[in-house]
Design an enzyme around this catalytic site. Structure first.
Site, short mmCIF file in Angstrom:
data_model
loop_
_atom_site.label_atom_id
_atom_site.label_comp_id
_atom_site.label_asym_id
_atom_site.label_seq_id
_atom_site.Cartn_x
_atom_site.Cartn_y
_atom_site.Cartn_z
N ASN A 1 -11.01 -2.67 -4.87
CA ASN A 1 -10.25 -1.82 -5.39
C ASN A 1 -11.08 -1.92 -7.46
O ASN A 1 -10.76 -0.49 -7.80
CB ASN A 1 -9.13 -2.71 -5.54
CG ASN A 1 -8.12 -2.14 -4.73
OD1 ASN A 1 -7.52 -2.56 -4.54
ND2 ASN A 1 -8.54 -0.76 -3.82
N ASP B 1 0.86 -1.33 0.03
CA ASP B 1 -0.45 -0.24 0.45
C ASP B 1 0.78 1.17 -0.36
O ASP B 1 1.83 1.15 0.84
CB ASP B 1 -0.77 0.06 1.33
CG ASP B 1 -2.05 0.92 1.32
OD1 ASP B 1 -2.22 0.90 0.30
OD2 ASP B 1 -2.22 1.22 2.27
C1 IPE Z 1 -5.36 -2.86 -0.50
O1 IPE Z 1 -5.23 -1.29 0.41
C2 IPE Z 1 -5.57 -3.31 -1.67
C3 IPE Z 1 -4.16 -3.55 -1.88
C4 IPE Z 1 -3.37 -2.79 -1.66
C5 IPE Z 1 -4.50 -4.97 -3.04
P1 IPE Z 1 -6.11 0.10 -0.31
O2 IPE Z 1 -5.73 0.96 -0.50
O3 IPE Z 1 -7.20 -0.51 -1.04
O4 IPE Z 1 -6.94 -0.14 1.51
P2 IPE Z 1 -7.89 0.92 1.66
O5 IPE Z 1 -8.86 1.32 1.23
O6 IPE Z 1 -6.51 2.25 2.18
O7 IPE Z 1 -7.94 -0.16 3.10
C1 IPE Z 2 -1.65 0.51 -2.84
O1 IPE Z 2 -1.66 1.50 -3.18
C2 IPE Z 2 -2.32 -0.61 -4.40
C3 IPE Z 2 -3.16 -0.43 -4.35
C4 IPE Z 2 -4.30 -1.20 -3.82
C5 IPE Z 2 -3.75 -1.29 -6.08
P1 IPE Z 2 -2.70 2.33 -3.50
O2 IPE Z 2 -3.12 2.82 -4.80
O3 IPE Z 2 -3.89 2.34 -3.01
O4 IPE Z 2 -2.31 3.78 -2.47
P2 IPE Z 2 -2.44 4.98 -1.59
O5 IPE Z 2 -2.91 4.12 -0.84
O6 IPE Z 2 -3.69 5.27 -2.35
O7 IPE Z 2 -1.52 5.50 -1.73
MG MG Z 3 -4.02 2.11 -0.22
#
Ligand code: IPE
Ligand code: IPE
Ligand code: MG
Length: 248
Positions: free
Chosen positions: A67, A19
């Site tokens: 997602n 993340d």
């Molecule tokens: C979790 O991250 C999913 C992945 C890293 C693939 P998210 O960014 O989707 O999680 P939330 O929404 O902050 O809980």
């Molecule tokens: C994780 O990074 C990747 C996926 C969930 C696909 P994020 O896209 O959630 O990054 P932040 O949380 O917005 O920084």
């Molecule tokens: Mg995230």
């Protein structure tokens, strides 16, 4: 008194919630997709590092069932990044003895990506050095629901007895069936939550959270996670005296 440490220095099964890509991009005034692209390099790093350390299974959360709710453009960008990464990396993973396995509701993926996934799984099927599990369109709740549905179908067909259903039986219907129990869950990006990842499997996993954003995750951070794991006393419900002290 010696410091209590884990009886096993190297976790057999490590999972990572990768993340922080979006925030990494935002800090640089770049589009979110640039953050996702920058997230590929640390994947390469952790795969190599885990294989070198003797980890048996590495499970990476690449895209959650939730997602799909992101803007269509971001979802499209991620899917094309997955296709590109497979096209670029599978050969090398294969020659490094890595077996690839994908978990999640793969039927929801576009046919081009699904075809690459099936080809990668088939090509690397015989590899034994480490299993790399990629969770795409995965949710822990989805996993439990699909397991329950399959069990119910088998009970209806008379293939499974109601009395035979217990936790071991249920585990054998989950996406990670047949793989060692999860030992260590790592989450980058600063959030201390599970976000519907391996809900069943985290029962006795050690949890390591770091503020480091995924594109900046490096060997140093992985070492910190492994050191943390090494320092835990895993009691599995027993007392400290029962499990005894061991050193890393
Ligand atoms: C979790 O991250 C999913 C992945 C890293 C693939 P998210 O960014 O989707 O999680 P939330 O929404 O902050 O809980
Ligand atoms: C994780 O990074 C990747 C996926 C969930 C696909 P994020 O896209 O959630 O990054 P932040 O949380 O917005 O920084
Ligand atoms: Mg995230």
């Amino acid at each position: 008194m010696p410091e209590r440490t884990n009886s096993s220095a190297v976790p057999r099964h490590v999972a990572i919630i990768m993340d922080g890509n979006g925030r990494w991009a935002r800090q640089r005034a770049l589009p979110r997709q640039a953050g996702h692209r920058a997230g590929v390099k640390p994947v390469r790093r952790v795969v190599e590092s885990c294989a070198e350390r003797g980890v048996e299974v590495l499970t990476l959360f690449a895209f959650s069932s939730e997602n799909w709710q992101r803007p269509a453009e971001e979802v499209r960008g991620l899917m094309s990044l997955f296709v590109d990464a497979l096209d670029r990396e599978v050969e090398e993973l294969d020659s490094n003895g890595i077996r690839l396995k994908f978990i999640g509701d793969l039927t929801s993926l576009n046919p081009v990506l699904l075809e690459r996934i099936r080809a990668a799984e088939l090509k690397t099927l015989q590899n034994t050095r480490m299993t790399l599990v990629i969770a795409v369109a995965y949710g822990g709740r989805w996993d439990l629901a699909q397991a329950a549905k399959r069990m119910a179908a088998e009970v209806t067909e008379g293939k499974l007895k109601l009395d035979d259903i217990n936790s071991e039986c249920l585990a054998s219907y989950l996406a990670l069936a047949d793989l060692p129990d999860l030992d260590l869950l790592i989450r980058s990006g600063g959030e201390q939550r599970v976000s519907n990842f391996l809900l069943w499997e985290i029962a006795y996993a050690e949890l390591f959270f770091t503020d480091v954003l995924w594109p900046d995750f490096d060997a140093n951070e992985l070492t910190r996670a492994f050191d943390f794991f090494c320092g835990r006393e895993r009691r599995f419900g027993q007392t400290s005296d029962q499990v005894g002290a061991a050193t890393c």
